[in-house]
Write a protein that holds these residues in place. Structure first.
Motif, PDB file in Angstrom:
ATOM      1  N   ALA A 183       1.925  11.962  26.078  1.00 40.16           N
ATOM      2  CA  ALA A 183       1.524  10.551  26.120  1.00 40.16           C
ATOM      3  C   ALA A 183       1.913   9.971  24.754  1.00 40.16           C
ATOM      4  CB  ALA A 183       0.029  10.439  26.341  1.00 40.16           C
ATOM      5  N   ILE A 184       2.409   8.739  24.752  1.00 34.62           N
ATOM      6  CA  ILE A 184       2.960   8.196  23.512  1.00 34.62           C
ATOM      7  C   ILE A 184       2.296   6.873  23.138  1.00 34.62           C
ATOM      8  CG2 ILE A 184       5.064   7.233  22.472  1.00 34.62           C
ATOM      9  CD1 ILE A 184       6.656   9.206  24.221  1.00 34.62           C
ATOM     10  N   VAL A 185       1.925   6.763  21.879  1.00 31.16           N
ATOM     11  CA  VAL A 185       1.507   5.473  21.337  1.00 31.16           C
ATOM     12  C   VAL A 185       2.670   5.003  20.474  1.00 31.16           C
ATOM     13  CG1 VAL A 185      -0.185   4.250  19.928  1.00 31.16           C
ATOM     14  CG2 VAL A 185      -0.905   6.203  21.319  1.00 31.16           C
ATOM     15  N   ASP A 186       3.233   3.878  20.848  1.00 37.46           N
ATOM     16  CA  ASP A 186       4.504   3.462  20.266  1.00 37.46           C
ATOM     17  C   ASP A 186       4.331   2.286  19.311  1.00 37.46           C
ATOM     18  OD1 ASP A 186       7.066   2.678  19.719  1.00 37.46           O
ATOM     19  OD2 ASP A 186       7.483   1.892  21.727  1.00 37.46           O
ATOM     20  N   ARG A 187       4.464   2.587  18.004  1.00 38.83           N
ATOM     21  CA  ARG A 187       4.549   1.517  17.007  1.00 38.83           C
ATOM     22  C   ARG A 187       5.818   1.800  16.217  1.00 38.83           C
ATOM     23  NH1 ARG A 187       0.971   0.495  19.765  1.00 38.83           N
ATOM     24  NH2 ARG A 187      -1.149  -0.183  19.324  1.00 38.83           N
ATOM     25  N   ASP A 188       6.906   1.946  16.932  1.00 41.90           N
ATOM     26  CA  ASP A 188       8.172   2.374  16.362  1.00 41.90           C
ATOM     27  C   ASP A 188       8.415   1.756  14.991  1.00 41.90           C
ATOM     28  OD1 ASP A 188      10.698   3.656  16.453  1.00 41.90           O
ATOM     29  OD2 ASP A 188      11.620   1.723  16.945  1.00 41.90           O
ATOM     30  N   PRO A 189       8.718   2.503  13.950  1.00 37.47           N
ATOM     31  CA  PRO A 189       9.038   3.938  13.906  1.00 37.47           C
ATOM     32  C   PRO A 189       7.814   4.874  13.855  1.00 37.47           C
ATOM     33  CG  PRO A 189       9.195   3.042  11.713  1.00 37.47           C
ATOM     34  CD  PRO A 189       8.829   1.889  12.601  1.00 37.47           C
TER      35      PRO A 189
ATOM     36  N   ALA B 207       5.978  -0.533   8.807  1.00 41.16           N
ATOM     37  CA  ALA B 207       6.659   0.741   8.534  1.00 41.16           C
ATOM     38  C   ALA B 207       8.161   0.548   8.435  1.00 41.16           C
ATOM     39  CB  ALA B 207       6.318   1.751   9.615  1.00 41.16           C
ATOM     40  N   ARG B 208       8.720  -0.324   9.285  1.00 37.83           N
ATOM     41  CA  ARG B 208      10.172  -0.563   9.234  1.00 37.83           C
ATOM     42  C   ARG B 208      10.562  -1.181   7.895  1.00 37.83           C
ATOM     43  NH1 ARG B 208       9.755  -1.681  14.503  1.00 37.83           N
ATOM     44  NH2 ARG B 208       9.598  -3.931  14.287  1.00 37.83           N
ATOM     45  N   ILE B 209       9.777  -2.161   7.455  1.00 41.68           N
ATOM     46  CA  ILE B 209      10.093  -2.798   6.170  1.00 41.68           C
ATOM     47  C   ILE B 209       9.846  -1.796   5.044  1.00 41.68           C
ATOM     48  CG2 ILE B 209       9.510  -4.700   4.624  1.00 41.68           C
ATOM     49  CD1 ILE B 209       8.740  -6.317   7.130  1.00 41.68           C
ATOM     50  N   GLY B 210       8.761  -1.043   5.162  1.00 44.58           N
ATOM     51  CA  GLY B 210       8.431  -0.042   4.148  1.00 44.58           C
ATOM     52  C   GLY B 210       9.531   0.989   3.986  1.00 44.58           C
ATOM     53  N   LYS B 211      10.115   1.379   5.100  1.00 49.74           N
ATOM     54  CA  LYS B 211      11.153   2.411   5.072  1.00 49.74           C
ATOM     55  C   LYS B 211      12.341   1.953   4.218  1.00 49.74           C
ATOM     56  CE  LYS B 211      13.657   5.412   8.257  1.00 49.74           C
ATOM     57  NZ  LYS B 211      14.046   5.626   9.656  1.00 49.74           N
ATOM     58  N   ARG B 212      12.685   0.676   4.352  1.00 50.66           N
ATOM     59  CA  ARG B 212      13.814   0.152   3.563  1.00 50.66           C
ATOM     60  C   ARG B 212      13.485   0.151   2.075  1.00 50.66           C
ATOM     61  NH1 ARG B 212      14.133  -3.914   7.747  1.00 50.66           N
ATOM     62  NH2 ARG B 212      13.381  -5.568   6.388  1.00 50.66           N
TER      63      ARG B 212
ATOM     64  N   ARG C   5       2.408   7.283  -6.390  1.00 54.19           N
ATOM     65  CA  ARG C   5       3.217   6.745  -5.298  1.00 54.19           C
ATOM     66  C   ARG C   5       2.366   6.592  -4.036  1.00 54.19           C
ATOM     67  NH1 ARG C   5       8.776   9.675  -4.162  1.00 54.19           N
ATOM     68  NH2 ARG C   5       8.994   9.630  -6.426  1.00 54.19           N
ATOM     69  N   ARG C   6       1.483   7.541  -3.822  1.00 54.43           N
ATOM     70  CA  ARG C   6       0.618   7.474  -2.636  1.00 54.43           C
ATOM     71  C   ARG C   6      -0.267   6.236  -2.661  1.00 54.43           C
ATOM     72  NH1 ARG C   6      -0.658  12.648  -3.337  1.00 54.43           N
ATOM     73  NH2 ARG C   6      -2.781  12.213  -3.925  1.00 54.43           N
ATOM     74  N   GLU C   7      -0.798   5.952  -3.857  1.00 52.82           N
ATOM     75  CA  GLU C   7      -1.689   4.796  -3.957  1.00 52.82           C
ATOM     76  C   GLU C   7      -0.932   3.492  -3.710  1.00 52.82           C
ATOM     77  OE1 GLU C   7      -5.089   6.724  -6.840  1.00 52.82           O
ATOM     78  OE2 GLU C   7      -3.618   5.348  -7.724  1.00 52.82           O
ATOM     79  N   PHE C   8       0.311   3.468  -4.165  1.00 54.07           N
ATOM     80  CA  PHE C   8       1.138   2.275  -3.909  1.00 54.07           C
ATOM     81  C   PHE C   8       1.289   2.063  -2.401  1.00 54.07           C
ATOM     82  CE2 PHE C   8       5.533   1.178  -2.679  1.00 54.07           C
ATOM     83  CZ  PHE C   8       5.536  -0.170  -3.033  1.00 54.07           C
ATOM     84  N   TRP C   9       1.649   3.134  -1.685  1.00 56.26           N
ATOM     85  CA  TRP C   9       1.852   2.987  -0.240  1.00 56.26           C
ATOM     86  C   TRP C   9       0.543   2.701   0.486  1.00 56.26           C
ATOM     87  CZ3 TRP C   9       6.240   1.540   1.279  1.00 56.26           C
ATOM     88  CH2 TRP C   9       7.431   2.036   0.722  1.00 56.26           C
TER      89      TRP C   9
END
Ligand code: SAH
Length: 464
Positions: free
Chosen positions: A115-121, A155-160, A174-178
């Motif tokens: 079963a999938i919950v989709d918030r691609d990516p 997440a898409r914008i974050g990835k870039r 870095r973790r705190e930034f994200w």
């Protein structure tokens, strides 16, 4: 785990669906979310399937499945609602080297679709290995409600932006930034300005984090409770989720350690009753060393840290090294054991006081106010009492306690393997021989399990 969950790279690869009816269509809806190239092999296709082919979204081969149809395919779905025909497809596809799923046939499938919950990516895959589809659906519904629709966009914008964020040192900074981006600044930017505002927000946030002083290390002395992960406090969970280093006791249940971040360093300070142990000084030195290097340390203790937890020695070491600390209370074993037997630790007209005792201390078996304990109605939770049972019995009876005073030993309180041994002071040492070796046991002196208590003569304490 008979099925190992992975995420398969399918971009540009072939996925073949055998069948053109409703079952095939349901799979196609899911597969069309991917960047795979999809081929349908079907003698007869529903109009909706034919329409997908007309739109160029799938390739349709209008005939029965044949040898070679699955060559170079990553996955093949046999979805024809015909067991014999599906088995034939599975055989051919396997010969072509593809992984095969036969819809609604777990046993003959080489993979299953979660079963999938989709918030691609961001995708969450939920599987129960066919054991409980109802459960999978309930978990999916729960997550669908909980994860905001904007998560994928963030997440898409974050990835870039990941390369730019590498300007921050790896690890906590870095973790705190994200964390700020995903849980504070990002959602705020979407609410205020929509997608357009997100990139500028990320850049500003990175600037702020680059300018901030390096974070100081600290130690949280956290109670892990008696073992059931649901008895952790929300605060304990949150801290476990963030800690860089977790230093834990032997008593802390594995299910709780599972909740620590996967990258966290786990250190077992495993103190055994009378056996070999990491020396207290060594534990203190470890905490100080990690915190001084800037780490967020969780010192995780069974039950409540302030009950037979040697808290003061650890706090003194942290103070001496000028390291910040806090204490997070936990559910102590006495509370868990009382809950296990359905009893109250205090009761009007029985005991207005409750004692916490230890069976032994650094000098051996511990001396107590035996006279007070021997009075009718007295109740005590005795920690680490297993080895001292005969000593306890001797001292209490010498001071006038009756041999039929109820004592309940609870081992592994709150855990699935919990066991209750209802006994009396007279039979205590003998009955404790039956306790599971190595399991933590607490003695509830003066208490019987609720059902048994009703059958006992009422013992009352005289109150002034
Ligand atoms: N800080 C802990 C106690 C540490 S002393 C607390 O607050 O619970 C260790 C003793 O605690 C064990 O010898 C046992 O007597 C008791 N104990 C801890 N967890 C227990 C559990 N799940 N069931 C029964 N006894 C437990």
């Amino acid at each position: 785990m008979d099925h190992f969950p992975i995420f398969l790279a399918v971009e540009g690869r072939r996925i073949v669906v055998a069948g053109g009816g409703e079952t095939a269509l349901a799979k196609l809806r899911l597969l069309l979310k991917t960047t795979a190239r999809i081929t349908v092999v079907a003698e007869a296709a529903e109009p909706a399937v034919a329409a997908l082919a007309a739109e160029g979204r799938i390739a349709l081969i209008p005939r029965a499945f044949a040898p070679g149809d699955a060559l170079c395919a990553a996955l093949v779905y046999a979805a024809q609602d015909d067991a014999a025909e599906d088995a034939r497809v599975a055989r051919l596809a396997r010969a072509d080297g593809a992984l095969v799923n036969i819809v609604d046939n777990l046993g003959d499938s080489q993979f299953i679709t979660p079963a999938i919950v989709d918030r691609d990516p961001v995708t969450v895959a939920i599987g129960t290995e066919g054991a409980a589809p109802v459960l999978a659906r309930a978990i999916k519904a729960d997550l669908e409600a909980r994860l905001p629709a904007s998560l994928g966009l963030l997440a898409r914008i974050g990835k870039r932006f990941r390369a730019a964020a590498e300007a921050l040192p790896m690890g906590r900074k870095r973790r705190e930034f994200w964390a700020d981006y995903y849980f504070k600044d990002g959602p705020q930017a979407i609410d205020a300005e929509g997608e357009a505002g997100v990139e500028a927000t990320l850049a500003a946030l990175l600037g702020r984090h680059l300018a901030a002083a390096p974070a100081a290390g600290r130690v949280d002395l956290v109670g892990a409770g008696p073992g059931d992960p649901e008895l952790l406090t929300l605060k304990a969970r949150r801290l476990l989720d963030r800690a860089d280093v977790v230093i834990h006791d032997r008593l802390v249940a594995p299910a709780i350690l599972e909740l620590a971040r996967r990258e966290a360093v786990l250190i077992d300070a495993g103190k055994q009753g009378f056996g070999p142990a990491m020396a207290q000084a060594e534990i203190c030195a470890l905490m100080v060393q990690h915190a001084a290097a800037g780490a967020h340390v969780v010192r995780l203790k069974g039950g409540d840290p302030s009950v037979y937890g040697r808290l003061d020695e650890e706090v003194a070491a942290l103070d001496a090294a000028s390291i910040g600390w806090s204490v997070v209370p936990g559910v102590t074993a006495a509370s868990a054991a009382a809950a296990q037997i359905g009893q109250s630790l205090t009761q009007r007209d029985r005991n207005s006081a409750l004692r916490f005792l230890t069976g032994h201390d650094m000098n051996g078996f511990a001396e107590q106010d035996w006279r007070g304990l021997a009075r009718p109605g007295a109740v005590a939770a005795i920690y680490m009492g297993r080895r001292g049972a005969r000593f306890l019995q001797g001292r209490l009876m010498m001071h006038g306690a009756l041999p039929d005073t109820p004592v309940t030993a609870v081992e592994n309180a709150s855990r699935p393997e919990a066991r209750v041994i209802a006994t009396t002071l007279g039979r205590l040492p003998a009955d404790l021989e039956g306790a599971t070796p190595g399991a933590p046991v607490i003695l509830l002196y003066g208490l019987a399990p609720r059902a048994a208590q009703a059958a006992l003569p009422l013992l009352t304490e005289e109150f002034a």
